[in-house]
Enzyme design. Structure first.
Site, short mmCIF file in Angstrom:
data_model
loop_
_atom_site.label_atom_id
_atom_site.label_comp_id
_atom_site.label_asym_id
_atom_site.label_seq_id
_atom_site.Cartn_x
_atom_site.Cartn_y
_atom_site.Cartn_z
N SER A 299 -42.31 32.11 -17.99
CA SER A 299 -43.36 32.74 -18.84
C SER A 299 -44.27 31.96 -19.48
CB SER A 299 -42.65 33.86 -19.88
OG SER A 299 -43.61 34.72 -20.41
N ASP A 310 -53.00 22.16 -13.68
CA ASP A 310 -54.20 22.47 -12.75
C ASP A 310 -55.26 21.78 -13.60
OD1 ASP A 310 -52.57 24.19 -11.47
OD2 ASP A 310 -53.62 26.01 -12.10
N LYS A 324 -42.05 33.70 -13.79
CA LYS A 324 -42.19 34.98 -14.53
C LYS A 324 -43.48 34.81 -14.89
CE LYS A 324 -40.83 37.83 -18.51
NZ LYS A 324 -42.25 38.00 -18.79
#
Length: 567
Positions: A299, A310, A324
C-alpha cells in the site's frame, strides 16, 4: 366541507412524497461518510431480513445475523473491502492515529497469563510502579487469566478514556504475594519510525513501521537527528511495512523529489483521476537514497517506493513488494461500526497499477499469494519473478512492470544458507520466543546492568545461550539434533540474542542488532560506496565504456596518457 374531505387523501399523499424527496435530498447531500440505508419494496436484502425476522421457525438475533452477513457481502467485491465491528473500530484506528489512551505497556500472553514485556517510558504504568516482567493477574478485582484471555480481550480491558483509572493485580518475579497498582490511563504515543541511527560514518538509516498521522513529522525529527551526526546518504527501510495513510507517503516522497514530479495518482469508476505532485520544497532532493522493500511492504509503502523508482530518484533494494493498490474509503454506520470500501486504484508515476490480480469473491490464490511465491522460488531467485502486466518506463527510460507490486532495482534473496528442519521447527513452534522471554525474566536483574545493544550483546555472547536453548527445547518436545544445531548455529544464536535484546531494550536496539548481518544492508552500503544510488539511463554503462575506450585510443595515438595526472 365535503370538498375539503374529498381532497384530504390527495394532500396527505402529496406531503408524504414531498417529505420523502426532501429527506432523500438531505440524506444524499449532508450525510458525509455516514451511511443511511433506506428500506424500500425493491430492496431484496431488507425484505429477506424482514421475512426471516417475521416468519423463521426459530428466534433469530437479527443484529448478529447482519454482523455476519455484511463481511460476507464485502468479501464478494475484492480482497480489501472490509467490515469492522463497533467494538473493533477504535483498535483499528489507533494503529494509524499515532496515539491511544491506555496504561502504557507492551505485553505478551503466555501460559494463559499476561506478561509485561516493556513499560513505556514516562507512561502511566511506569509512573504507577509497574516493571517489565510483571504478570497482571487481576483487573479491577476480577481474575485476568485463563484460556479466554486474548490480546483483544486484554486491550479492551486495559485501554480506556484518558483520566480513568484501572486497578491491576500484579505478580512480580520471585514473589508469591499479589501487589496492587492503581493506574490512571493516559495518552500513549505510537511511533511509526522505530529506528534511527548511522549505518557507518556517512549512511543514515530510518525504519518506518507504518504510515500514520504523524509519520511525516517523525521523519523530519529523524532527519534532523541524522543531520547532527553528519549523514550524507540515506536508507529508508520499508520492509514489513503494510501501509497506512496515503497522505503520509505523499508527504515523505515530496521531501526527496524536485518540483512538479508526479508521486502517485488514483482513479476509479466514480473517482476521477486525482494526481499528487511534489511542490519542490523538500530539503533532501539531492541526497543519495536507497529504499528497502520486501514481500511484506504494501500500500503506502509501495506508493513511496514506486514514486522514488519511477522518478529515478533512488535505488530500490530487496524483494518484490506485496501488491496492494486498492484505495479504501471509510464509511461509518450509525451503530459505530464501519466499512472500508474500495473506491479506486493506486497508480505509480509511470502508469503502473500497484494492485496484483485478484478474482472477485473468496480468492484462495490471492490469500496464499506469498506462499505461492515462496514455493515458486521468488524469494530466492530474481529469475523466478513473474511479470504478468505490461512494461512501463521510468523518467529516464528504465523498464518497470505492472501486474502487482514494486520489483526492486537490486534483488536480494532470502538467506537460507544455514536453514535446517530443526531451525524451522524452533522458530515456527514459538520455542525461541518462549525461551527468550523466560531467560529474560529469570535474569532480568543481571541484564539491567547493560543499557545498550553492544554491551548487552557482549554479555550474552559469554552465556552459551544455544546450549541452554537446546536443553530447554528438548524438554518441551523439540528433540535435540546436534548436527543440525551446529549447521544452524548462526541463525539460532541470532534469533535467541535478538529476542533478549528486544525484551530488555527496545525495537530500535533489536533492529540495529539484526541489521549487522543483514544482506540488504550490506548491499545498500555497497551501492553507496560505489556511487550507484542514482539510477543510470539504459545503456549508460556501455556508453561510458565506449567513451573511455575512445579516450584511451586518442591518448595512445598522441602519446599523452603517460603524463596524465591521477588523483
Amino acid at each position: 366541507m365535503n370538498n375539503k374531505n374529498r381532497f384530504s387523501p390527495l394532500w396527505l399523499a402529496l406531503t408524504t412524497v414531498i417529505g420523502i424527496v426532501i429527506g432523500t435530498f438531505y440524506a444524499n447531500h449532508f450525510s458525509g461518510n455516514r451511511l443511511s440505508i433506506i428500506n424500500s419494496g425493491s430492496n431484496k436484502l431488507n425484505n429477506l431480513l424482514y421475512i426471516i425476522d417475521d416468519q423463521y421457525v426459530d428466534t433469530v438475533d437479527m443484529t448478529d445475523l447482519v454482523e455476519q452477513a455484511v463481511p460476507q457481502i464485502l468479501s464478494e467485491l475484492d480482497p480489501h473491502s472490509t467490515y469492522i465491528s463497533a467494538k473493533d473500530v477504535q483498535t483499528a484506528n489507533d494503529d494509524l492515529r499515532g496515539s491511544f489512551s491506555g496504561v502504557g505497556i507492551e505485553f505478551t500472553i503466555r501460559q494463559d497469563t499476561l506478561r509485561v514485556q516493556n513499560v513505556i517510558t514516562d507512561g502511566p504504568a511506569e509512573k504507577a510502579g509497574l516493571l517489565a516482567g510483571d504478570k497482571i493477574v487481576t483487573v479491577d478485582d476480577s481474575v485476568f487469566t485463563g484460556k479466554s484471555l486474548t490480546n483483544e480481550v486484554a486491550m479492551h480491558r486495559l485501554k480506556g478514556p484518558e483520566g480513568t483509572q484501572v486497578k491491576l493485580g500484579v505478580l512480580r518475579y520471585g514473589e508469591t504475594e499479589v501487589r496492587e497498582f492503581t493506574v490512571t490511563r493516559g495518552e500513549i504515543p505510537m511511533k511509526s519510525i522505530t529506528a534511527v541511527y548511522m549505518l557507518d560514518d556517512e549512511a543514515g538509516y530510518i525504519r518506518i513501521k507504518n504510515f500514520g498521522e504523524n509519520t511525516y513529522y517523525e521523519l523530519l525529527v529523524a532527519l534532523a537527528q541524522l543531520a547532527q551526526q553528519g549523514f550524507q546518504q540515506l536508507t529508508i527501510d520499508l520492509r514489513g511495512n503494510t501501509g497506512g495513510y496515503l497522505q503520509s507517503a505523499v508527504q515523505i516522497a515530496n521531501e526527496f523529489l524536485p518540483k512538479n514530479r508526479l508521486i502517485v495518482y488514483t482513479q476509479g469508476r466514480h473517482s476521477p483521476r486525482e494526481e499528487y505532485l511534489s511542490d519542490g520544497r523538500g530539503s533532501y532532493k539531492h541526497i543519495p537514497l536507497v529504499v528497502l522493500i520486501d514481500e511484506g511492504s504494501a500500500s503506502a509503502s509501495e506508493i513511496l517506493a514506486g514514486a522514488i523508482q519511477d522518478n529515478d530518484r533512488g535505488t530500490i533494494i530487496g524483494r518484490r513488494s506485496f501488491g496492494k493498490g486498492l484505495v479504501q474509503k471509510p464509511v461509518e454506520f450509525g451503530d459505530g461500526s464501519m466499512m472500508r470500501l474500495t473506491i479506486a486504484r493506486y497508480y505509480t508515476p509511470s502508469g503502473r497499477c500497484i494492485q496484483k490480480p485478484y478474482a472477485n469473491g473468496q480468492d484462495k490464490d490471492y490469500e496464499e499469494d506469498l506462499l505461492i511465491r515462496y514455493q515458486h522460488g521468488e524469494f530466492f531467485s530474481q529469475d523466478s519473478i513473474k511479470h504478468t502486466g505490461p512494461e512501463y518506463h521510468t523518467r529516464i527510460g528504465r523498464p518497470v512492470y505492472g501486474g502487482g507490486g514494486i520489483t526492486p532495482d537490486i534483488f536480494v534473496p532470502e538467506d537460507t544458507t544455514d536453514y535446517t528442519s530443526y531451525y524451522k521447527e524452533a522458530t515456527m513452534s514459538g520455542l525461541i520466543l518462549q525461551f527468550g522471554y523466560d531467560y529474560t525474566d529469570q535474569n532480568r536483574n543481571k541484564l539491567k546492568a547493560y543499557d545498550d545493544e553492544q554491551s548487552l550483546l557482549r554479555y550474552l555472547k559469554k552465556q552459551n545461550l544455544l546450549e541452554q536453548f537446546a536443553q530447554y527445547a528438548d524438554k518441551r518436545g523439540l528433540k535435540r539434533r546436534n548436527l543440525m544445531i551446529q549447521k544452524s548455529r548462526r541463525l539460532l544464536e541470532q534469533f535467541i540474542e535478538s529476542r533478549i535484546i528486544y525484551n530488555m531494550l527496545d525495537e530500535a536496539s533489536w533492529l540495529q542488532y539484526l541489521n549487522r548481518d543483514d544482506p540488504a544492508i550490506r548491499e545498500t552500503l555497497r551501492v553507496f560506496k560505489a556511487n550507484e544510488a542514482f539510477p543510470k539511463e539504459p545503456g549508460a554503462e556501455a556508453k561510458e565504456t565506449k567513451e573511455m575506450a575512445r579516450a584511451f585510443d586518442y591518448r595512445a595515438t598522441h602519446k599523452t596518457f603517460s603524463t596524465v595526472a591521477r588523483a
